[in-house]
Scaffold this active site. Structure first.
Site, PDB file in Angstrom:
ATOM      1  N   VAL A  55      -0.795 -17.093  10.038  1.00 23.88           N
ATOM      2  CA  VAL A  55      -0.558 -18.257   9.169  1.00 23.88           C
ATOM      3  C   VAL A  55       0.743 -18.962   9.566  1.00 23.88           C
ATOM      4  O   VAL A  55       0.772 -20.188   9.724  1.00 23.88           O
ATOM      5  CB  VAL A  55      -0.509 -17.823   7.678  1.00 23.88           C
ATOM      6  CG1 VAL A  55      -0.241 -19.032   6.783  1.00 23.88           C
ATOM      7  CG2 VAL A  55      -1.814 -17.136   7.269  1.00 23.88           C
ATOM      8  N   ALA A  73      12.110 -15.859  10.366  1.00 24.89           N
ATOM      9  CA  ALA A  73      12.280 -14.398  10.419  1.00 24.89           C
ATOM     10  C   ALA A  73      10.977 -13.749  10.870  1.00 24.89           C
ATOM     11  O   ALA A  73       9.902 -14.073  10.358  1.00 24.89           O
ATOM     12  CB  ALA A  73      12.672 -13.874   9.041  1.00 24.89           C
ATOM     13  N   VAL A 115      -4.819 -17.566  -2.866  1.00 22.91           N
ATOM     14  CA  VAL A 115      -6.222 -17.359  -3.276  1.00 22.91           C
ATOM     15  C   VAL A 115      -7.092 -18.428  -2.627  1.00 22.91           C
ATOM     16  O   VAL A 115      -6.835 -19.618  -2.767  1.00 22.91           O
ATOM     17  CB  VAL A 115      -6.385 -17.456  -4.816  1.00 22.91           C
ATOM     18  CG1 VAL A 115      -7.840 -17.198  -5.213  1.00 22.91           C
ATOM     19  CG2 VAL A 115      -5.449 -16.494  -5.525  1.00 22.91           C
ATOM     20  N   GLY A 148      -7.571 -19.412   0.435  1.00 23.07           N
ATOM     21  CA  GLY A 148      -7.043 -20.153   1.591  1.00 23.07           C
ATOM     22  C   GLY A 148      -6.855 -21.642   1.369  1.00 23.07           C
ATOM     23  O   GLY A 148      -5.985 -22.064   0.598  1.00 23.07           O
ATOM     24  N   GLY A 168     -14.263 -11.300  14.823  1.00 23.20           N
ATOM     25  CA  GLY A 168     -12.881 -11.517  14.388  1.00 23.20           C
ATOM     26  C   GLY A 168     -12.732 -11.795  12.902  1.00 23.20           C
ATOM     27  O   GLY A 168     -11.647 -12.150  12.442  1.00 23.20           O
ATOM     28  N   ASP A 217      -8.581  -6.789  -1.807  1.00 19.30           N
ATOM     29  CA  ASP A 217      -8.162  -8.173  -1.571  1.00 19.30           C
ATOM     30  C   ASP A 217      -8.710  -9.081  -2.681  1.00 19.30           C
ATOM     31  O   ASP A 217      -7.974  -9.884  -3.256  1.00 19.30           O
ATOM     32  CB  ASP A 217      -8.683  -8.614  -0.190  1.00 19.30           C
ATOM     33  CG  ASP A 217      -8.397 -10.060   0.115  1.00 19.30           C
ATOM     34  OD1 ASP A 217      -7.241 -10.374   0.449  1.00 19.30           O
ATOM     35  OD2 ASP A 217      -9.313 -10.899  -0.008  1.00 19.30           O
ATOM     36  N   LYS A 235      -6.763 -11.320  -5.830  1.00 17.38           N
ATOM     37  CA  LYS A 235      -7.030 -12.745  -6.085  1.00 17.38           C
ATOM     38  C   LYS A 235      -7.559 -12.940  -7.507  1.00 17.38           C
ATOM     39  O   LYS A 235      -7.214 -13.924  -8.180  1.00 17.38           O
ATOM     40  CB  LYS A 235      -8.017 -13.272  -5.048  1.00 17.38           C
ATOM     41  CG  LYS A 235      -7.417 -13.313  -3.653  1.00 17.38           C
ATOM     42  CD  LYS A 235      -8.491 -13.492  -2.583  1.00 17.38           C
ATOM     43  CE  LYS A 235      -7.902 -13.545  -1.190  1.00 17.38           C
ATOM     44  NZ  LYS A 235      -8.904 -13.476  -0.133  1.00 17.38           N
ATOM     45  N   GLY A 260      -8.002 -17.735   7.559  1.00 22.49           N
ATOM     46  CA  GLY A 260      -7.771 -18.316   8.888  1.00 22.49           C
ATOM     47  C   GLY A 260      -6.429 -19.031   8.900  1.00 22.49           C
ATOM     48  O   GLY A 260      -5.989 -19.569   7.876  1.00 22.49           O
TER      49      GLY A 260
END
Ligand code: NDP
Ligand code: HSE
Length: 437
Positions: free
Chosen positions: A18, A47, A137, A139, A192, A206, A210, A312
């Site tokens: 990201v 960072a 949440v 994307g 992927g 996950d 959310k 993504g």
């Protein structure tokens, strides 16, 4: 483009999937962003864990990289901190420090928000700073801002979502090809979609994080991941998928958050994540591939549907950029984002009180009285049967029973009792059914 105004300075924590797309979009859209905000955005530092890592042709000065995130967020020349590292610590420390010091925060960290969003919201209130997390949440889908702002004149009653792309890809693939879970997971890994360790996705962690974030916003109540009932989708078989098809349904890993009275009439919130059959006519049934979609029901607005890419680098960076623009504008105008709204303090209803429907497939002997005995177990637990279908004959029959809505505890007790019946050879599958009459 020069705006004449001093730059809004950004500290970027994380430059992976990201973060690198955030850097790219900041570079590619610099002029438009300056025009929209009224001042340029400037990276003060980035960072990372491994500063020497090969990062392709990332349009950024290598001198900006540091491994010392804490020092970066404490710098006086930083206005907005963007966190795309993930995990609970040290992210919680970095973000709490930033917010308390009055620096706005944009984060995609669903795990932290779901486990301890309270610490971040309290720090934001203390420091008078903005806390934005649209990317956490679903994307790219603009979903949290509508819940946090647009729907604040309404009462949201229910949120039903497909919020995990990996599992939606797997279930869609099982539905399309008849493949089993293992084969579909392999395909998702090869393409992927699934990570090397897919546990967080396939076991529903996950989606549960959310769900907690969505429920908190929808119901003005602090809901954490620990409040969410969670069941993963690894036990869904090709036979379950076929059975769903035979009923005009498909199987999805759903996140469901609803408000309503509990068994004592107290207004409360139920939040759960589990696989469920939904009718093909349901708006979420056609959401395939790795897409996400969230169906929101509100008293005045009625049903609303949000759809798009839930993961993504680039789609998620789109949501992060939207938050950066909002935070930067607020700083320039001296205003703030809406602060946390958690005034309702609704209690969490246990899973046993959630009303749902079950689809139960039983292997039985096809003998006189079997159906009556099975039906008696449902009646004993006050579960009403909606449909019964039998296939096979003699010693090799299968009964598929779909119930009407009943508390989950009653449905579970029914299944447990059925297991003890000598006439039931095995219970082939038990799945919840949602979204139908
Ligand atoms: P990545 O693993 O691709 O990137 C993580 C980044 O954090 C890397 O740049 C890594 O440095 C850096 N990092 C790790 N530990 C430290 C540390 N201790 N100090 C400084 N930097 C550190 O993660 P993603 O980009 O995929 O995800 C980031 C966040 O976004 C997570 O919270 C995730 O849940 C969320 N998110 C991700 C989505 C996606 O599709 N990927 C979708 C929606 C949300 P280095 O590069 O040196 O290894
Ligand atoms: N692993 C997640 C998914 C990434 O598959 O949807 C987005 O949070």
């Amino acid at each position: 483009m020069s705006s004449g105004k001093p730059a809004v300075r950004l500290a970027l924590l994380g430059c992976g999937t990201v973060g690198s797309e955030v850097v790219r979009l900041l570079h590619e859209q610099a002029d438009d962003l300056t025009a929209r905000i009224g001042a340029p955005l400037e990276l003060a530092g980035i960072a990372v864990r491994r500063p020497g890592r090969e990062r392709g042709d990332l349009p950024v000065d290598p001198a900006l990289f540091t491994t010392d995130a804490l020092s970066l967020v404490k710098r006086d020349d930083v206005d907005v901190v963007i966190e795309v590292v993930g995990g609970i610590e040290p992210a919680r420390t970095w973000l709490s420090e930033s917010l308390r010091a009055g620096r706005s925060v944009v984060t995609a960290n669903k795990a932290l928000l779901a486990e301890d969003g309270a610490t971040l919201h309290d720090a934001a209130a203390e420091g008078g700073a903005d806390l934005y997390y649209e990317a956490a949440v679903a994307g790219a889908i603009p979903l949290l801002r509508p819940l946090r702002e647009s729907l604040h004149g309404d009462r949201v009653t229910r949120v039903t979502g497909i919020v995990n792309g990996t599992t939606n890809f797997i279930l869609s693939s099982m539905d399309a090809s008849g493949a089993g879970f293992g084969e579909a997971l392999e395909e998702a890994t090869e393409l992927g979609y699934a990570e090397a360790d897919p546990t967080a996705d396939v076991e529903g962690f996950d989606a549960a994080a959310k769900a907690a974030i969505l429920a908190s916003l929808a119901f003005h109540t602090r809901v954490t991941a620990a409040d969410v009932f969670r069941e993963g989708m690894t036990a869904v078989t090709a036979a379950d998928v076929a059975s769903a098809k035979a009923m005009g349904c498909t199987i999805k890993l759903l996140c469901l958050a609803e408000r309503g009275p509990d068994s004592r009439g107290t207004e409360s919130v139920s939040v759960r994540v589990h696989p469920a059959m939904i009718p093909l006519s349901h708006p979420l049934a056609s959401v395939g591939d790795a897409y996400n979609a969230v169906f929101v029901e509100a008293e005045a607005a009625g049903p609303l549907m949000f759809y798009g890419r839930g993961a993504g680098g680039t789609p998620t960076a789109s949501a992060v950029l939207g938050d950066i623009v909002a935070a930067a504008r607020n700083r320039l105008s001296g205003t703030r984002a809406p602060s946390e709204s958690a005034y309702a303090h609704l209690p969490i209803r246990p899973i046993g009180e959630a009303v749902t429907r079950y689809h139960i497939s039983l292997d039985v002997a096809d003998r006189q009285g079997v159906l009556a005995t099975v039906a008696g177990v449902f009646a004993k637990h006050e579960v009403s049967i909606a449909t019964v279908r039998q296939s096979g004959r003699d010693e090799d029959a299968t009964l598929v029973i779909v119930t009407h809505g009943a508390p989950d505890a009653n449905l579970r007790a029914t299944v447990e009792d059925l297991r003890t019946l000598p006439i039931v050879r095995s219970i082939a599958s038990v799945l919840r059914v949602e979204g139908g009459a």
